[in-house]
Design an enzyme around this catalytic site. Structure first.
Site, PDB file in Angstrom:
ATOM      1  N   LEU A  30       0.818  -1.218   0.000  1.00  0.00           N
ATOM      2  CA  LEU A  30       0.000   0.000   0.000  1.00  0.00           C
ATOM      3  C   LEU A  30       0.851   1.267   0.000  1.00  0.00           C
ATOM      4  O   LEU A  30       1.878   1.344   0.663  1.00  0.00           O
ATOM      5  CB  LEU A  30      -0.915  -0.012   1.229  1.00  0.00           C
ATOM      6  CG  LEU A  30      -1.854  -1.217   1.322  1.00  0.00           C
ATOM      7  CD1 LEU A  30      -2.739  -1.100   2.553  1.00  0.00           C
ATOM      8  CD2 LEU A  30      -2.704  -1.374   0.069  1.00  0.00           C
ATOM      9  N   HIS A  31       0.372   2.249  -0.763  1.00  0.00           N
ATOM     10  CA  HIS A  31       1.021   3.559  -0.801  1.00  0.00           C
ATOM     11  C   HIS A  31      -0.036   4.631  -0.561  1.00  0.00           C
ATOM     12  O   HIS A  31      -1.220   4.310  -0.332  1.00  0.00           O
ATOM     13  CB  HIS A  31       1.751   3.758  -2.138  1.00  0.00           C
ATOM     14  CG  HIS A  31       0.885   3.459  -3.343  1.00  0.00           C
ATOM     15  ND1 HIS A  31      -0.217   4.219  -3.668  1.00  0.00           N
ATOM     16  CD2 HIS A  31       0.934   2.470  -4.260  1.00  0.00           C
ATOM     17  CE1 HIS A  31      -0.780   3.739  -4.753  1.00  0.00           C
ATOM     18  NE2 HIS A  31      -0.115   2.653  -5.129  1.00  0.00           N
ATOM     19  N   HIS A  34      -3.499   4.308  -2.184  1.00  0.00           N
ATOM     20  CA  HIS A  34      -4.452   3.404  -1.513  1.00  0.00           C
ATOM     21  C   HIS A  34      -5.011   4.060  -0.255  1.00  0.00           C
ATOM     22  O   HIS A  34      -6.200   3.951   0.045  1.00  0.00           O
ATOM     23  CB  HIS A  34      -3.747   2.106  -1.088  1.00  0.00           C
ATOM     24  CG  HIS A  34      -3.223   1.282  -2.222  1.00  0.00           C
ATOM     25  ND1 HIS A  34      -1.883   1.052  -2.407  1.00  0.00           N
ATOM     26  CD2 HIS A  34      -3.860   0.628  -3.205  1.00  0.00           C
ATOM     27  CE1 HIS A  34      -1.715   0.282  -3.466  1.00  0.00           C
ATOM     28  NE2 HIS A  34      -2.892   0.012  -3.978  1.00  0.00           N
ATOM     29  N   GLY A 144      -9.203   3.729  -7.672  1.00  0.00           N
ATOM     30  CA  GLY A 144      -8.366   4.861  -8.060  1.00  0.00           C
ATOM     31  C   GLY A 144      -8.538   5.184  -9.543  1.00  0.00           C
ATOM     32  O   GLY A 144      -8.609   4.292 -10.386  1.00  0.00           O
ATOM     33  N   ASP A 147      -5.991   3.753 -12.400  1.00  0.00           N
ATOM     34  CA  ASP A 147      -6.312   2.621 -13.272  1.00  0.00           C
ATOM     35  C   ASP A 147      -7.621   2.946 -13.990  1.00  0.00           C
ATOM     36  O   ASP A 147      -8.677   2.375 -13.704  1.00  0.00           O
ATOM     37  CB  ASP A 147      -6.435   1.337 -12.452  1.00  0.00           C
ATOM     38  CG  ASP A 147      -5.099   0.930 -11.863  1.00  0.00           C
ATOM     39  OD1 ASP A 147      -4.188   0.607 -12.631  1.00  0.00           O
ATOM     40  OD2 ASP A 147      -4.949   0.987 -10.630  1.00  0.00           O
ATOM     41  N   VAL A 173      -3.152   9.940  -6.811  1.00  0.00           N
ATOM     42  CA  VAL A 173      -2.218  10.633  -5.905  1.00  0.00           C
ATOM     43  C   VAL A 173      -0.829  10.572  -6.556  1.00  0.00           C
ATOM     44  O   VAL A 173      -0.408   9.515  -7.040  1.00  0.00           O
ATOM     45  CB  VAL A 173      -2.199   9.969  -4.514  1.00  0.00           C
ATOM     46  CG1 VAL A 173      -1.221  10.680  -3.590  1.00  0.00           C
ATOM     47  CG2 VAL A 173      -3.602   9.986  -3.902  1.00  0.00           C
ATOM     48  N   SER A 183       2.336   0.709  -6.742  1.00  0.00           N
ATOM     49  CA  SER A 183       3.129  -0.293  -6.017  1.00  0.00           C
ATOM     50  C   SER A 183       4.347  -0.690  -6.844  1.00  0.00           C
ATOM     51  O   SER A 183       5.383  -1.062  -6.301  1.00  0.00           O
ATOM     52  CB  SER A 183       2.283  -1.525  -5.717  1.00  0.00           C
ATOM     53  OG  SER A 183       1.135  -1.148  -4.984  1.00  0.00           O
TER      54      SER A 183
END
Ligand code: PAF
Length: 286
Positions: A30-31, A34, A144, A147, A173, A183
């Protein structure tokens, strides 16, 4: 926050239905992108379920399924900090007790752009998304905008198959220098990371052209020129489409997506921006 590994554990944790339940589906590692989905979910729902599952069905035979970054402990700590309620992190056998015979087909949405370069990818995504929607039974599912094609496909599946869930897209983001969070950025060596900036810079150039009222072909060219200037990025596609992913032709006016995919070394990255094509520069000339 509870961590659930089986369908039975999930079902029992979901037994008391809150007024509004949200799901954020992820493949882990996760970043901030997410976490922004989880924060948005938190603001809109009483219960937030996050799924962490690296879905084999959406990886091609030569893709990075085995080396895809996995960090459950790190992910759990991050989710705790942003206030998720439940984390569903099942095994492959738990999600696919038998190899599925019947799967979702993304149709023409799955044949273009990502689908043309990753055959079957969107079918695999939609199949697991539909399964997770059944298992979690949310009121709202957040995805998101990064995608973009996945988001279009999920919205269309939900509409075409009458799945009773609201689908919410959340803006991409970016790192301070513009690189879209992913990721897969973890794979990039420092020089590759620098080269990868050509993707977001190309999109930014397209946006400047669109904001200046350029015609579709000039918007595309502005982005293509920036991309071509970075030899270490091998593009898969740079496409200007309408919001449903149909290519836009000369004279198109309205909302559009500028999408890019390319490889930097062994890492494949995607990005996109939403634009408004007004053609006002040309209109003024006539
Ligand atoms: O966007 C992703 O991380 C995945 O495609 C998803 C939606 C979790 C399905 O595996």
């Amino acid at each position: 926050m509870r961590i659930l590994r089986t369908r039975a554990e999930l079902a029992s944790a979901l037994a008391d239905r809150p007024p509004r339940r949200a799901v954020v589906m992820t493949m882990g590692a996760l970043h901030e992108g997410h976490l922004e989905l989880v924060r948005t979910a938190r603001a809109r729902a009483d219960q937030v379920v996050v799924t962490i599952f690296v879905n084999p069905l959406q990886f091609g035979p030569t893709e990075d399924l085995d080396r895809y970054p996995r960090d459950l402990d790190g992910d759990v700590a991050k989710l705790e900090a942003v206030g998720a309620d439940l984390v569903f992190a099942p095994s492959v056998d738990e999600v696919y007790p038998r190899s599925p015979v019947i799967t979702v087909v993304a149709g023409r949405i799955g044949e273009v752009l990502e689908g043309a370069h990753r055959p079957g990818h969107l079918d695999g995504v939609l199949t697991v998304v539909l399964k997770l929607l059944h298992l979690v039974d949310p009121d709202v599912a957040l995805f998101g905008q990064k995608d973009a094609q996945q988001l279009v496909a999920v919205r269309r599946m939900v509409a075409d198959l009458d799945v009773g869930v609201e689908v919410l897209g959340v803006p991409t983001v970016r790192e301070a220098d513009g690189l879209a969070m992913s990721s897969r950025n973890a794979y990039l060596a420092p020089d590759e990371r620098a080269a990868a900036l050509a993707l977001s810079r190309a999109l930014a150039a397209g946006r400047v052209a669109a904001d200046g009222g350029a015609e579709p072909d000039a918007v595309h060219r502005a982005a293509a020129d920036v991309l071509a200037a970075e030899a270490r990025v091998v593009p898969d596609y740079l496409a200007l489409t309408d919001p449903e992913l149909a290519p836009v032709g000369p004279g198109y006016r309205g909302p559009a997506l500028l999408l890019v995919a390319g490889r930097v070394g062994a890492t494949r990255l995607i990005d996109n921006v939403m634009l408004e094509l007004t053609g006002s520069a040309e209109d003024e000339e006539h």
